[in-house]
Design a protein around this motif. Structure first.
Motif, PDB file in Angstrom:
ATOM      1  N   LYS A   5      20.871  -1.355   2.334  1.00 59.00           N
ATOM      2  CA  LYS A   5      20.138  -2.112   3.357  1.00 59.00           C
ATOM      3  C   LYS A   5      20.929  -2.009   4.663  1.00 59.00           C
ATOM      4  CE  LYS A   5      18.173  -6.424   4.640  1.00 59.00           C
ATOM      5  NZ  LYS A   5      18.263  -7.851   4.590  1.00 59.00           N
ATOM      6  N   PHE A   6      20.306  -1.471   5.677  1.00 54.33           N
ATOM      7  CA  PHE A   6      21.005  -1.236   6.934  1.00 54.33           C
ATOM      8  C   PHE A   6      20.005  -1.311   8.086  1.00 54.33           C
ATOM      9  CE2 PHE A   6      22.890   1.304  10.317  1.00 54.33           C
ATOM     10  CZ  PHE A   6      24.229   0.936  10.264  1.00 54.33           C
ATOM     11  N   ASP A   7      20.332  -2.093   9.099  1.00 55.48           N
ATOM     12  CA  ASP A   7      19.481  -2.178  10.280  1.00 55.48           C
ATOM     13  C   ASP A   7      19.951  -1.126  11.281  1.00 55.48           C
ATOM     14  OD1 ASP A   7      18.092  -2.788  12.567  1.00 55.48           O
ATOM     15  OD2 ASP A   7      18.236  -4.948  12.265  1.00 55.48           O
ATOM     16  N   LEU A   8      19.062  -0.209  11.628  1.00 57.03           N
ATOM     17  CA  LEU A   8      19.459   0.921  12.486  1.00 57.03           C
ATOM     18  C   LEU A   8      19.745   0.521  13.934  1.00 57.03           C
ATOM     19  CD1 LEU A   8      17.152   3.467  10.776  1.00 57.03           C
ATOM     20  CD2 LEU A   8      19.637   3.622  10.890  1.00 57.03           C
ATOM     21  N   VAL A   9      19.589  -0.742  14.262  1.00 60.37           N
ATOM     22  CA  VAL A   9      20.052  -1.207  15.564  1.00 60.37           C
ATOM     23  C   VAL A   9      21.589  -1.082  15.615  1.00 60.37           C
ATOM     24  CG1 VAL A   9      20.414  -3.698  15.150  1.00 60.37           C
ATOM     25  CG2 VAL A   9      19.399  -2.933  17.292  1.00 60.37           C
ATOM     26  N   ILE A  22       0.826  -1.225   0.000  1.00 59.90           N
ATOM     27  CA  ILE A  22       0.000   0.000   0.000  1.00 59.90           C
ATOM     28  C   ILE A  22       0.859   1.273   0.000  1.00 59.90           C
ATOM     29  CG2 ILE A  22      -2.077  -1.042   1.042  1.00 59.90           C
ATOM     30  CD1 ILE A  22      -1.039   0.612   3.662  1.00 59.90           C
ATOM     31  N   TYR A  23       2.170   1.131  -0.175  1.00 60.49           N
ATOM     32  CA  TYR A  23       3.048   2.300  -0.100  1.00 60.49           C
ATOM     33  C   TYR A  23       2.775   3.388  -1.144  1.00 60.49           C
ATOM     34  CZ  TYR A  23       6.065   3.672   3.507  1.00 60.49           C
ATOM     35  OH  TYR A  23       6.522   4.275   4.646  1.00 60.49           O
ATOM     36  N   PRO A  24       2.318   3.004  -2.369  1.00 61.02           N
ATOM     37  CA  PRO A  24       1.995   4.066  -3.340  1.00 61.02           C
ATOM     38  C   PRO A  24       1.008   5.094  -2.783  1.00 61.02           C
ATOM     39  CG  PRO A  24       2.030   1.948  -4.426  1.00 61.02           C
ATOM     40  CD  PRO A  24       2.234   1.680  -2.968  1.00 61.02           C
ATOM     41  N   GLN A  74       4.142  16.803   0.464  1.00 59.49           N
ATOM     42  CA  GLN A  74       4.383  17.487   1.758  1.00 59.49           C
ATOM     43  C   GLN A  74       5.882  17.644   1.996  1.00 59.49           C
ATOM     44  OE1 GLN A  74       2.520  15.663   5.170  1.00 59.49           O
ATOM     45  NE2 GLN A  74       0.611  15.312   4.081  1.00 59.49           N
ATOM     46  N   TYR A  75       6.641  16.581   1.710  1.00 61.08           N
ATOM     47  CA  TYR A  75       8.091  16.627   1.894  1.00 61.08           C
ATOM     48  C   TYR A  75       8.721  17.672   0.971  1.00 61.08           C
ATOM     49  CZ  TYR A  75       8.232  12.198   4.606  1.00 61.08           C
ATOM     50  OH  TYR A  75       8.095  11.226   5.566  1.00 61.08           O
ATOM     51  N   GLU A  76       8.313  17.646  -0.300  1.00 58.98           N
ATOM     52  CA  GLU A  76       8.917  18.577  -1.270  1.00 58.98           C
ATOM     53  C   GLU A  76       8.667  20.028  -0.870  1.00 58.98           C
ATOM     54  OE1 GLU A  76       7.694  17.220  -5.371  1.00 58.98           O
ATOM     55  OE2 GLU A  76       9.874  17.475  -5.522  1.00 58.98           O
ATOM     56  N   THR A 110      15.029  12.157   8.789  1.00 58.75           N
ATOM     57  CA  THR A 110      14.207  10.970   8.990  1.00 58.75           C
ATOM     58  C   THR A 110      12.728  11.347   8.943  1.00 58.75           C
ATOM     59  OG1 THR A 110      13.944   8.952  10.281  1.00 58.75           O
ATOM     60  CG2 THR A 110      14.219  10.964  11.559  1.00 58.75           C
ATOM     61  N   GLY A 111      11.933  10.524   8.284  1.00 59.75           N
ATOM     62  CA  GLY A 111      10.513  10.835   8.111  1.00 59.75           C
ATOM     63  C   GLY A 111       9.619   9.739   8.654  1.00 59.75           C
ATOM     64  N   TYR A 112       8.782  10.079   9.613  1.00 64.90           N
ATOM     65  CA  TYR A 112       7.771   9.178  10.186  1.00 64.90           C
ATOM     66  C   TYR A 112       8.373   7.849  10.646  1.00 64.90           C
ATOM     67  CZ  TYR A 112       4.408  12.674   9.070  1.00 64.90           C
ATOM     68  OH  TYR A 112       3.721  13.863   9.058  1.00 64.90           O
ATOM     69  N   PHE A 113       9.538   7.959  11.267  1.00 64.05           N
ATOM     70  CA  PHE A 113      10.229   6.792  11.816  1.00 64.05           C
ATOM     71  C   PHE A 113      10.150   6.801  13.342  1.00 64.05           C
ATOM     72  CE2 PHE A 113      14.702   5.346  13.111  1.00 64.05           C
ATOM     73  CZ  PHE A 113      14.362   4.009  13.182  1.00 64.05           C
ATOM     74  N   PHE A 134      19.136   4.820   4.004  1.00 65.44           N
ATOM     75  CA  PHE A 134      19.335   3.537   4.696  1.00 65.44           C
ATOM     76  C   PHE A 134      18.000   3.032   5.244  1.00 65.44           C
ATOM     77  CE2 PHE A 134      24.056   4.045   6.254  1.00 65.44           C
ATOM     78  CZ  PHE A 134      24.458   4.232   4.938  1.00 65.44           C
ATOM     79  N   ASP A 135      17.751   1.736   5.064  1.00 62.74           N
ATOM     80  CA  ASP A 135      16.536   1.119   5.606  1.00 62.74           C
ATOM     81  C   ASP A 135      16.767  -0.395   5.649  1.00 62.74           C
ATOM     82  OD1 ASP A 135      13.380   2.286   5.783  1.00 62.74           O
ATOM     83  OD2 ASP A 135      13.547   0.108   5.644  1.00 62.74           O
ATOM     84  N   PHE A 136      15.904  -1.114   6.411  1.00 59.57           N
ATOM     85  CA  PHE A 136      16.076  -2.573   6.449  1.00 59.57           C
ATOM     86  C   PHE A 136      14.960  -3.336   5.743  1.00 59.57           C
ATOM     87  CE2 PHE A 136      14.267  -3.383  11.045  1.00 59.57           C
ATOM     88  CZ  PHE A 136      13.048  -2.860  10.635  1.00 59.57           C
ATOM     89  N   SER A 137      13.999  -2.623   5.141  1.00 59.34           N
ATOM     90  CA  SER A 137      12.919  -3.332   4.440  1.00 59.34           C
ATOM     91  C   SER A 137      13.318  -3.546   2.976  1.00 59.34           C
ATOM     92  CB  SER A 137      11.619  -2.521   4.531  1.00 59.34           C
ATOM     93  OG  SER A 137      10.732  -2.954   3.534  1.00 59.34           O
ATOM     94  N   VAL A 177      17.720   8.366   7.219  1.00 59.73           N
ATOM     95  CA  VAL A 177      17.627   7.082   7.927  1.00 59.73           C
ATOM     96  C   VAL A 177      16.173   6.620   7.987  1.00 59.73           C
ATOM     97  CG1 VAL A 177      19.751   7.399   9.284  1.00 59.73           C
ATOM     98  CG2 VAL A 177      17.572   8.081  10.281  1.00 59.73           C
ATOM     99  N   ALA A 178      15.985   5.301   7.853  1.00 61.90           N
ATOM    100  CA  ALA A 178      14.649   4.702   7.732  1.00 61.90           C
ATOM    101  C   ALA A 178      13.950   5.318   6.520  1.00 61.90           C
ATOM    102  CB  ALA A 178      13.834   4.894   9.008  1.00 61.90           C
ATOM    103  N   THR A 179      14.645   5.258   5.408  1.00 62.13           N
ATOM    104  CA  THR A 179      14.223   5.962   4.185  1.00 62.13           C
ATOM    105  C   THR A 179      13.018   5.321   3.505  1.00 62.13           C
ATOM    106  OG1 THR A 179      15.154   6.996   2.206  1.00 62.13           O
ATOM    107  CG2 THR A 179      15.754   4.704   2.576  1.00 62.13           C
TER     108      THR A 179
END
Ligand SMILES: C[S@@+](CC[C@H](N)C(=O)[O-])C[C@H]1O[C@@H](n2cnc3c(N)ncnc32)[C@H](O)[C@@H]1O
Length: 205
Positions: free
Chosen positions: A98-102, A26-28, A37-39, A117-120, A77-80, A56-58
């Motif tokens: 691909k990066f796990d922010l842990v 459902i990301y679209p 909004q970001y732009e 970072t947006g909505y993370f 960077f994101d892990f999904s 981060v968490a892009t």
């Protein structure tokens, strides 16, 4: 970081990864709503151009793309895997990883001009959020830009966030300014980007 804290973050992030791989379908719809909004907000923030940005968490890279369109060099960077695959196709100008922010402590200090970072943050436990904020403050040479909820988004947002996990209501009832201050960040500008969303531009103190 203590082993116990690291262990808690690992289990917290396992659930989040399955969730975001699932909702990639459902990301679209989310992109269609958030990208403008970001732009608009990035233009209004009026940050000097040609800086390096780490988002981060892009996710699928829409915030990263808003920075790239203003002439910045952007890393996401994101892990999904599913969201990253979508981002690579849509925004080839962004360097995705691909990066796990842990493991955020592994990213060198002052290594990029801006960390965004947006909505993370709203999806994280207070302890993990504190760790992320301390680290993004350390990694950024100049600015930190955060987009997230500032207030209650009504039943639909509450439902989505309830599925994501238990942290949203605690997030909106706590003070961003206090959290940024504790991470060594000073809010320079902040404004609403929607009825329930806000952006904060922070400088390092
Ligand atoms: C609500 S989405 C926001 C995505 C993007 N910033 C946007 O505005 O569209 C939150 C993102 O955080 C990512 N995320 C959550 N925990 C993470 C972790 N531990 N490491 C890397 N990414 C993570 C998810 O995969 C997801 O892409």
């Amino acid at each position: 970081m203590s082993n116990k804290l690291y262990g808690n973050f690992i289990s917290e992030r396992k659930k989040a990864r399955s969730f975001f791989n699932l909702v990639s379908i459902i990301y679209p719809i989310i992109e269609w709503n958030l990208f403008p909004q970001y732009e608009k907000a990035i233009k209004k923030l009026d940050i000097p151009t040609d800086l390096s940005v780490l988002d981060v968490a892009t996710g699928s890279g829409i915030l990263a793309a808003a920075f790239a369109r203003q002439g910045h060099r952007v890393y996401g960077f994101d892990f999904s895997e599913k969201l990253l695959k979508r981002g690579k196709k849509k925004f080839p100008e962004i360097s995705f990883k691909k990066f796990d922010l842990v493991d955020i402590h592994q990213i060198p200090s002052n290594s990029v001009d801006i960390v965004s970072t947006g909505y993370f943050l709203h999806g994280l436990s207070p302890e993990f959020r504190e760790t992320i904020l301390n680290n993004i403050s350390r990694i950024a040479y100049q600015y930190v830009v955060v987009f997230d909820y500032c207030c209650d988004g009504g039943w639909f947002v509450r439902l989505i966030e309830w599925i994501e996990g238990p942290n949203y209501s605690r997030f909106i009832s706590s003070s961003r300014e206090e959290e940024f201050d504790a991470a060594g960040l000073k809010v320079e500008k902040s404004f609403h980007t929607s009825n329930f969303g806000k952006v904060w531009l922070c400088d390092k103190k």
